[in-house]
Design a protein around this motif. Structure first.
Motif, PDB file in Angstrom:
ATOM      1  N   LEU A  39      69.656  14.876  39.511  1.00  0.00           N
ATOM      2  CA  LEU A  39      69.748  13.442  38.339  1.00  0.00           C
ATOM      3  C   LEU A  39      69.368  12.377  38.874  1.00  0.00           C
ATOM      4  O   LEU A  39      68.483  10.979  38.645  1.00  0.00           O
ATOM      5  CB  LEU A  39      71.031  13.416  37.097  1.00  0.00           C
ATOM      6  CG  LEU A  39      70.404  14.923  36.075  1.00  0.00           C
ATOM      7  CD1 LEU A  39      71.769  15.298  35.737  1.00  0.00           C
ATOM      8  CD2 LEU A  39      69.199  15.031  35.615  1.00  0.00           C
ATOM      9  N   LEU A  40      70.197  12.099  39.738  1.00  0.00           N
ATOM     10  CA  LEU A  40      70.516  10.950  40.593  1.00  0.00           C
ATOM     11  C   LEU A  40      69.105  10.471  41.487  1.00  0.00           C
ATOM     12  O   LEU A  40      68.262   9.992  41.108  1.00  0.00           O
ATOM     13  CB  LEU A  40      71.615  10.514  41.349  1.00  0.00           C
ATOM     14  CG  LEU A  40      73.157  11.046  40.860  1.00  0.00           C
ATOM     15  CD1 LEU A  40      73.605  10.712  41.908  1.00  0.00           C
ATOM     16  CD2 LEU A  40      73.068   9.017  39.971  1.00  0.00           C
ATOM     17  N   ASP A  41      68.393  11.821  42.078  1.00  0.00           N
ATOM     18  CA  ASP A  41      66.863  11.965  43.148  1.00  0.00           C
ATOM     19  C   ASP A  41      66.184  11.562  42.349  1.00  0.00           C
ATOM     20  O   ASP A  41      65.213  11.221  42.412  1.00  0.00           O
ATOM     21  CB  ASP A  41      67.123  13.091  43.526  1.00  0.00           C
ATOM     22  CG  ASP A  41      68.302  12.913  44.503  1.00  0.00           C
ATOM     23  OD1 ASP A  41      68.539  12.080  44.750  1.00  0.00           O
ATOM     24  OD2 ASP A  41      67.536  14.174  45.158  1.00  0.00           O
ATOM     25  N   ASN A  42      66.442  11.819  40.506  1.00  0.00           N
ATOM     26  CA  ASN A  42      65.789  11.322  39.321  1.00  0.00           C
ATOM     27  C   ASN A  42      65.292  10.293  38.889  1.00  0.00           C
ATOM     28  O   ASN A  42      65.147   9.786  38.439  1.00  0.00           O
ATOM     29  CB  ASN A  42      65.231  12.820  38.598  1.00  0.00           C
ATOM     30  CG  ASN A  42      64.398  14.067  39.323  1.00  0.00           C
ATOM     31  OD1 ASN A  42      62.604  13.732  39.491  1.00  0.00           O
ATOM     32  ND2 ASN A  42      64.373  14.864  40.340  1.00  0.00           N
ATOM     33  N   GLY A  43      66.463   9.277  39.203  1.00  0.00           N
ATOM     34  CA  GLY A  43      66.620   8.362  38.053  1.00  0.00           C
ATOM     35  C   GLY A  43      67.821   7.932  37.004  1.00  0.00           C
ATOM     36  O   GLY A  43      67.641   6.804  36.844  1.00  0.00           O
ATOM     37  N   ALA A  44      68.697   8.888  37.248  1.00  0.00           N
ATOM     38  CA  ALA A  44      69.585   8.587  36.756  1.00  0.00           C
ATOM     39  C   ALA A  44      70.241   7.378  37.096  1.00  0.00           C
ATOM     40  O   ALA A  44      70.611   7.280  38.275  1.00  0.00           O
ATOM     41  CB  ALA A  44      70.057   9.418  36.499  1.00  0.00           C
ATOM     42  N   ASN A  45      70.933   6.803  35.463  1.00  0.00           N
ATOM     43  CA  ASN A  45      71.621   5.321  35.803  1.00  0.00           C
ATOM     44  C   ASN A  45      72.699   5.775  36.366  1.00  0.00           C
ATOM     45  O   ASN A  45      73.953   6.014  35.039  1.00  0.00           O
ATOM     46  CB  ASN A  45      71.272   4.520  34.889  1.00  0.00           C
ATOM     47  CG  ASN A  45      72.272   3.330  35.424  1.00  0.00           C
ATOM     48  OD1 ASN A  45      73.063   3.135  35.833  1.00  0.00           O
ATOM     49  ND2 ASN A  45      71.967   2.290  33.581  1.00  0.00           N
ATOM     50  N   ILE A  46      73.578   5.919  37.268  1.00  0.00           N
ATOM     51  CA  ILE A  46      75.054   5.921  37.664  1.00  0.00           C
ATOM     52  C   ILE A  46      75.805   5.244  37.202  1.00  0.00           C
ATOM     53  O   ILE A  46      77.029   6.244  36.641  1.00  0.00           O
ATOM     54  CB  ILE A  46      74.934   6.257  39.478  1.00  0.00           C
ATOM     55  CG1 ILE A  46      76.100   7.190  39.844  1.00  0.00           C
ATOM     56  CG2 ILE A  46      74.811   4.606  39.701  1.00  0.00           C
ATOM     57  CD1 ILE A  46      76.781   7.149  41.719  1.00  0.00           C
ATOM     58  N   ASN A  47      75.765   4.377  36.222  1.00  0.00           N
ATOM     59  CA  ASN A  47      76.796   3.587  35.870  1.00  0.00           C
ATOM     60  C   ASN A  47      76.821   3.235  34.318  1.00  0.00           C
ATOM     61  O   ASN A  47      76.891   2.172  33.954  1.00  0.00           O
ATOM     62  CB  ASN A  47      76.928   2.234  36.784  1.00  0.00           C
ATOM     63  CG  ASN A  47      77.615   2.063  37.428  1.00  0.00           C
ATOM     64  OD1 ASN A  47      78.476   2.733  38.296  1.00  0.00           O
ATOM     65  ND2 ASN A  47      76.504   1.519  39.760  1.00  0.00           N
TER      66      ASN A  47
END
Length: 220
Positions: free
Chosen positions: A148-156
């Motif tokens: 998900l992070l690699d595909n642009g999820a907003n971590i914050n």
């Protein structure tokens, strides 16, 4: 003349209505069969029913479309089949969750990967503002979190209560996910609507390992 027309037209109308009713009943029957096939994870039967005209957007008793159901079940073959037949990849469950959010919630990493590859919106939110990343973090699925992070999820990103993925992982004691989120830039001292940080939430839950890890990264 009117009697003649009535004797001709009325049977035609009745026949048309009868045909329409039969078609409707047949469609409903096909949809019910499709719902059962998806529930049983019978991809071959589901394909036959879709090819016969069953609606790919049929909903089960939970109000979920077949794609949401298959994503929840973790069935990549069924998900692929439904998408090939035009299923709405951004369909919403009764609480506003998309297939991607449901796949993340149920720890179905392969389906998460598949839906992302097919263009699912990685930042979609449900009715409480929760994202797929939040669900994967809370449930301790580092593989899905990384995808998900690699595909642009907003971590914050925050839900309606101001809760971040890091807070969820910390409270749940998911150390591997906490490490991954911190390594990717999660704000360690972000606060929710109750003015609690990830550290405070971990302490409240008795997650000693997570507490130590957060303090190493400057948590207060």
């Amino acid at each position: 003349m009117k009697r003649v027309l009535a004797s001709v037209v009325l049977p035609i109308i009745l026949l048309s209505l009868s045909h329409y009713a039969a078609c409707q009943a047949g469609s409903e029957s096909l949809n019910d069969q499709l719902i059962a096939a998806v529930g049983a994870e019978n991809t071959a039967l589901a394909k036959q029913l879709l090819d016969k005209g069953a609606s790919v957007e049929a909903k089960n008793s939970d109000g979920n479309t077949m794609l949401i159901a298959a994503s929840s079940d973790g069935n990549p073959a069924m998900v692929t089949l439904l998408l090939e037949h035009g299923a709405n990849i951004e369909a919403k469950s009764e609480n506003g969750s998309t297939p991607l959010i449901m796949a993340a919630f149920y720890r179905n990493t392969e389906v998460v990967k598949l839906l992302l590859a097919k263009g699912a919106l990685v930042r979609a939110k449900n009715s409480i503002g929760s994202t797929a990343l939040a669900e994967a973090s809370q449930n301790g699925n580092p593989d899905a979190v990384k995808l998900l992070l690699d595909n642009g999820a907003n971590i914050n990103d925050k839900d309606i209560g101001g809760i971040t993925p890091l807070m969820l992982a910390a409270f749940a004691g998911k150390t591997d996910v906490v490490k991954l989120l911190l390594a990717n830039g999660a704000k360690v001292n972000s606060r929710n609507e109750e003015d609690k940080t990830a550290l405070k939430m971990a302490m409240d839950a008795g997650r000693t390992d997570v507490v130590a890890l957060l303090k190493e990264h400057g948590a207060q």
